[in-house]
Design a protein around this motif. Structure first.
Motif, PDB file in Angstrom:
ATOM      1  N   GLY A   1       0.799  -1.210   0.000  1.00  0.00           N
ATOM      2  CA  GLY A   1       0.000   0.000   0.000  1.00  0.00           C
ATOM      3  C   GLY A   1       0.831   1.259   0.000  1.00  0.00           C
ATOM      4  N   GLY A   2       2.150   1.131   0.019  1.00  0.00           N
ATOM      5  CA  GLY A   2       2.990   2.298  -0.077  1.00  0.00           C
ATOM      6  C   GLY A   2       3.280   2.990   1.224  1.00  0.00           C
ATOM      7  N   VAL A   3       2.927   2.398   2.371  1.00  0.00           N
ATOM      8  CA  VAL A   3       3.214   3.008   3.664  1.00  0.00           C
ATOM      9  C   VAL A   3       4.628   2.631   4.057  1.00  0.00           C
ATOM     10  CG1 VAL A   3       2.543   3.165   6.083  1.00  0.00           C
ATOM     11  CG2 VAL A   3       0.816   2.846   4.303  1.00  0.00           C
ATOM     12  N   PRO A   4       5.491   3.601   4.348  1.00  0.00           N
ATOM     13  CA  PRO A   4       6.893   3.292   4.668  1.00  0.00           C
ATOM     14  C   PRO A   4       7.024   2.357   5.851  1.00  0.00           C
ATOM     15  CG  PRO A   4       6.589   5.633   4.262  1.00  0.00           C
ATOM     16  CD  PRO A   4       5.222   5.027   4.300  1.00  0.00           C
ATOM     17  N   GLU A   5       8.059   1.537   5.800  1.00  0.00           N
ATOM     18  CA  GLU A   5       8.287   0.560   6.855  1.00  0.00           C
ATOM     19  C   GLU A   5       8.752   1.239   8.132  1.00  0.00           C
ATOM     20  OE1 GLU A   5      11.194  -2.289   5.812  1.00  0.00           O
ATOM     21  OE2 GLU A   5      11.221  -3.257   7.754  1.00  0.00           O
ATOM     22  N   GLU A   6       8.264   0.758   9.261  1.00  0.00           N
ATOM     23  CA  GLU A   6       8.648   1.262  10.558  1.00  0.00           C
ATOM     24  C   GLU A   6       9.165   0.127  11.427  1.00  0.00           C
ATOM     25  OE1 GLU A   6       5.136   4.689  10.665  1.00  0.00           O
ATOM     26  OE2 GLU A   6       5.144   3.000  12.060  1.00  0.00           O
ATOM     27  N   ARG A   7       9.844   0.506  12.530  1.00  0.00           N
ATOM     28  CA  ARG A   7      10.349  -0.511  13.449  1.00  0.00           C
ATOM     29  C   ARG A   7       9.193  -1.299  14.050  1.00  0.00           C
ATOM     30  NH1 ARG A   7      14.338   1.085  18.309  1.00  0.00           N
ATOM     31  NH2 ARG A   7      15.743   1.296  16.503  1.00  0.00           N
TER      32      ARG A   7
ATOM     33  N   TRP B   1     -11.841  -1.395   7.444  1.00  0.00           N
ATOM     34  CA  TRP B   1     -10.492  -1.881   7.154  1.00  0.00           C
ATOM     35  C   TRP B   1      -9.982  -1.320   5.841  1.00  0.00           C
ATOM     36  CZ3 TRP B   1      -8.170  -4.433  11.008  1.00  0.00           C
ATOM     37  CH2 TRP B   1      -8.981  -5.083  11.948  1.00  0.00           C
ATOM     38  N   ARG B   2      -8.658  -1.234   5.763  1.00  0.00           N
ATOM     39  CA  ARG B   2      -7.943  -1.001   4.514  1.00  0.00           C
ATOM     40  C   ARG B   2      -6.960  -2.131   4.345  1.00  0.00           C
ATOM     41  NH1 ARG B   2      -3.585   1.678   1.766  1.00  0.00           N
ATOM     42  NH2 ARG B   2      -2.330   1.891   3.644  1.00  0.00           N
ATOM     43  N   CYS B   3      -7.156  -2.934   3.318  1.00  0.00           N
ATOM     44  CA  CYS B   3      -6.373  -4.160   3.122  1.00  0.00           C
ATOM     45  C   CYS B   3      -5.558  -4.059   1.837  1.00  0.00           C
ATOM     46  CB  CYS B   3      -7.291  -5.382   3.048  1.00  0.00           C
ATOM     47  SG  CYS B   3      -8.314  -5.633   4.528  1.00  0.00           S
ATOM     48  N   SER B   4      -4.398  -4.694   1.849  1.00  0.00           N
ATOM     49  CA  SER B   4      -3.529  -4.707   0.681  1.00  0.00           C
ATOM     50  C   SER B   4      -2.882  -6.076   0.549  1.00  0.00           C
ATOM     51  CB  SER B   4      -2.449  -3.625   0.796  1.00  0.00           C
ATOM     52  OG  SER B   4      -1.674  -3.820   1.958  1.00  0.00           O
ATOM     53  N   PHE B   5      -2.600  -6.444  -0.686  1.00  0.00           N
ATOM     54  CA  PHE B   5      -1.943  -7.725  -0.965  1.00  0.00           C
ATOM     55  C   PHE B   5      -1.261  -7.630  -2.316  1.00  0.00           C
ATOM     56  CE2 PHE B   5      -6.323  -7.858  -2.316  1.00  0.00           C
ATOM     57  CZ  PHE B   5      -6.282  -8.380  -3.598  1.00  0.00           C
ATOM     58  N   GLY B   6      -0.238  -8.451  -2.500  1.00  0.00           N
ATOM     59  CA  GLY B   6       0.523  -8.449  -3.736  1.00  0.00           C
ATOM     60  C   GLY B   6       0.007  -9.480  -4.713  1.00  0.00           C
ATOM     61  N   GLY B   7       0.305  -9.267  -5.976  1.00  0.00           N
ATOM     62  CA  GLY B   7      -0.110 -10.203  -7.006  1.00  0.00           C
ATOM     63  C   GLY B   7       0.379  -9.746  -8.365  1.00  0.00           C
ATOM     64  N   LYS B   8      -0.019 -10.475  -9.370  1.00  0.00           N
ATOM     65  CA  LYS B   8       0.359 -10.148 -10.740  1.00  0.00           C
ATOM     66  C   LYS B   8      -0.798  -9.435 -11.420  1.00  0.00           C
ATOM     67  CE  LYS B   8       3.510 -14.086 -11.242  1.00  0.00           C
ATOM     68  NZ  LYS B   8       3.820 -15.311 -12.014  1.00  0.00           N
TER      69      LYS B   8
ATOM     70  N   PRO C   1      -5.136 -13.766  -1.310  1.00  0.00           N
ATOM     71  CA  PRO C   1      -4.067 -14.598  -0.742  1.00  0.00           C
ATOM     72  C   PRO C   1      -4.006 -14.468   0.768  1.00  0.00           C
ATOM     73  CG  PRO C   1      -3.159 -12.591  -1.664  1.00  0.00           C
ATOM     74  CD  PRO C   1      -4.607 -12.591  -2.035  1.00  0.00           C
ATOM     75  N   PRO C   2      -3.408 -15.463   1.437  1.00  0.00           N
ATOM     76  CA  PRO C   2      -3.265 -15.390   2.900  1.00  0.00           C
ATOM     77  C   PRO C   2      -2.295 -14.310   3.353  1.00  0.00           C
ATOM     78  CG  PRO C   2      -2.113 -17.303   2.013  1.00  0.00           C
ATOM     79  CD  PRO C   2      -2.920 -16.737   0.886  1.00  0.00           C
ATOM     80  N   SER C   3      -1.505 -13.763   2.434  1.00  0.00           N
ATOM     81  CA  SER C   3      -0.542 -12.729   2.801  1.00  0.00           C
ATOM     82  C   SER C   3      -1.159 -11.334   2.855  1.00  0.00           C
ATOM     83  CB  SER C   3       0.617 -12.725   1.798  1.00  0.00           C
ATOM     84  OG  SER C   3       0.137 -12.470   0.485  1.00  0.00           O
ATOM     85  N   LYS C   4      -2.487 -11.253   2.739  1.00  0.00           N
ATOM     86  CA  LYS C   4      -3.148  -9.942   2.765  1.00  0.00           C
ATOM     87  C   LYS C   4      -2.950  -9.275   4.116  1.00  0.00           C
ATOM     88  CE  LYS C   4      -7.664  -9.684   2.888  1.00  0.00           C
ATOM     89  NZ  LYS C   4      -9.080  -9.642   2.466  1.00  0.00           N
ATOM     90  N   VAL C   5      -2.617  -7.981   4.087  1.00  0.00           N
ATOM     91  CA  VAL C   5      -2.376  -7.197   5.294  1.00  0.00           C
ATOM     92  C   VAL C   5      -3.500  -6.182   5.434  1.00  0.00           C
ATOM     93  CG1 VAL C   5      -0.804  -5.635   6.487  1.00  0.00           C
ATOM     94  CG2 VAL C   5       0.107  -7.494   5.070  1.00  0.00           C
ATOM     95  N   CYS C   6      -4.134  -6.134   6.614  1.00  0.00           N
ATOM     96  CA  CYS C   6      -5.241  -5.211   6.856  1.00  0.00           C
ATOM     97  C   CYS C   6      -4.924  -4.340   8.063  1.00  0.00           C
ATOM     98  CB  CYS C   6      -6.548  -5.971   7.099  1.00  0.00           C
ATOM     99  SG  CYS C   6      -7.157  -6.885   5.658  1.00  0.00           S
TER     100      CYS C   6
END
Length: 247
Positions: free
Chosen positions: A48-54, A76-83, A98-103
């Motif tokens: 989703g483009g949110v910078p990584e934090e500790r 919720w706002r959810c994001s996941f990778g794919g083709k 996919p199970p790797s979806k982050v919400c």
């Protein structure tokens, strides 16, 4: 007989309005988006483009998955990778994610503005805008639920005041939901937050492309507005007719 027919249609329209209102409120598909960037990213980022934090927990994805999909609603706002494929709508169905979806919670998250990439004034303004959007959504939901209970208590033709009160609440719910729809369109189409997000991401990703479309939750909202307003007007007319009949 005429009042009974009118009451049937008013109740039917009210039920449809409430159902579409709840579907729009409870499903997180107001906004569908997909973004694609090149392989060279200058900073680590979460989906989703949110910078990584500790302390962030990231799920490793295939390096060939260069497209990030996300959908957002009230909760919720959810994001996941794919083709990226020709028919990307299938990516957003409940059974095809996919199970790797982050919400993350989206109550006050002003997508696509990020506190890490924008100044505090812009971020605070976005939170206030999203806050009013959420408040109008909640007030409309309370109005449609209370209107339904009042109409149930008013049957059968017990009090014209209850019919008028229920009709007024359904009209108020429709107007609040209409405000929610208009605010969301302004947020996406008129304000410059999307352009700012594209500019910020383009500085980090090669060949950045962003695709935004409205989802099913957004489509349900105008239908709920129509049926809520129609039911409210019918209940007001029924209340007026009952008042004249028994006065």
């Amino acid at each position: 007989m005429k009042l009974s027919v009118a009451l049937f249609f008013a109740g039917f329209f009210a039920a449809l309005g409430a159902v579409f209102f709840l579907l729009s409120f409870g499903t997180d598909y107001w906004l569908l988006a997909s973004e694609t960037c090149g392989s060279d990213v200058t900073v680590a980022s979460r989906p989703g483009g949110v910078p990584e934090e500790r302390g962030d927990f990231l799920v490793n994805q295939d390096v060939q998955d260069t497209t990030t999909f996300y959908h957002e609603g009230f909760f919720w706002r959810c994001s996941f990778g794919g083709k990226l494929e020709e028919d990307t709508m299938w990516k957003f169905w409940f059974t095809n994610q996919p199970p790797s979806k982050v919400c993350m919670h989206a109550y006050l998250f002003p997508f696509p503005v990020s506190e890490q990439t924008h100044n505090a004034t812009t971020y605070d303004s976005a939170i206030i805008y999203r806050g009013f959007w959420s408040i109008f959504m909640l007030v409309g939901l309370v109005a449609v639920v209370m209107g339904g209970f009042i109409i149930i208590c008013a049957a059968p033709f017990a009090s014209h005041r209850l019919y008028k009160a229920g009709g007024g609440l359904f009209i108020a719910a429709g107007l609040f939901l209409l405000t929610v729809v208009v605010m969301f369109v302004i947020w996406v189409q008129v304000l410059d937050v999307v352009d700012e997000y594209v500019h910020q991401r383009a500085s980090l990703c090669r060949d950045f492309r962003l695709s935004i479309r409205y989802g099913l939750s957004f489509m349900f909202a105008p239908v709920g507005v129509f049926f809520s307003l129609l039911a409210g007007l019918l209940f007001l007319l029924i209340g007026r007719s009952v008042q004249l009949q028994y006065s």
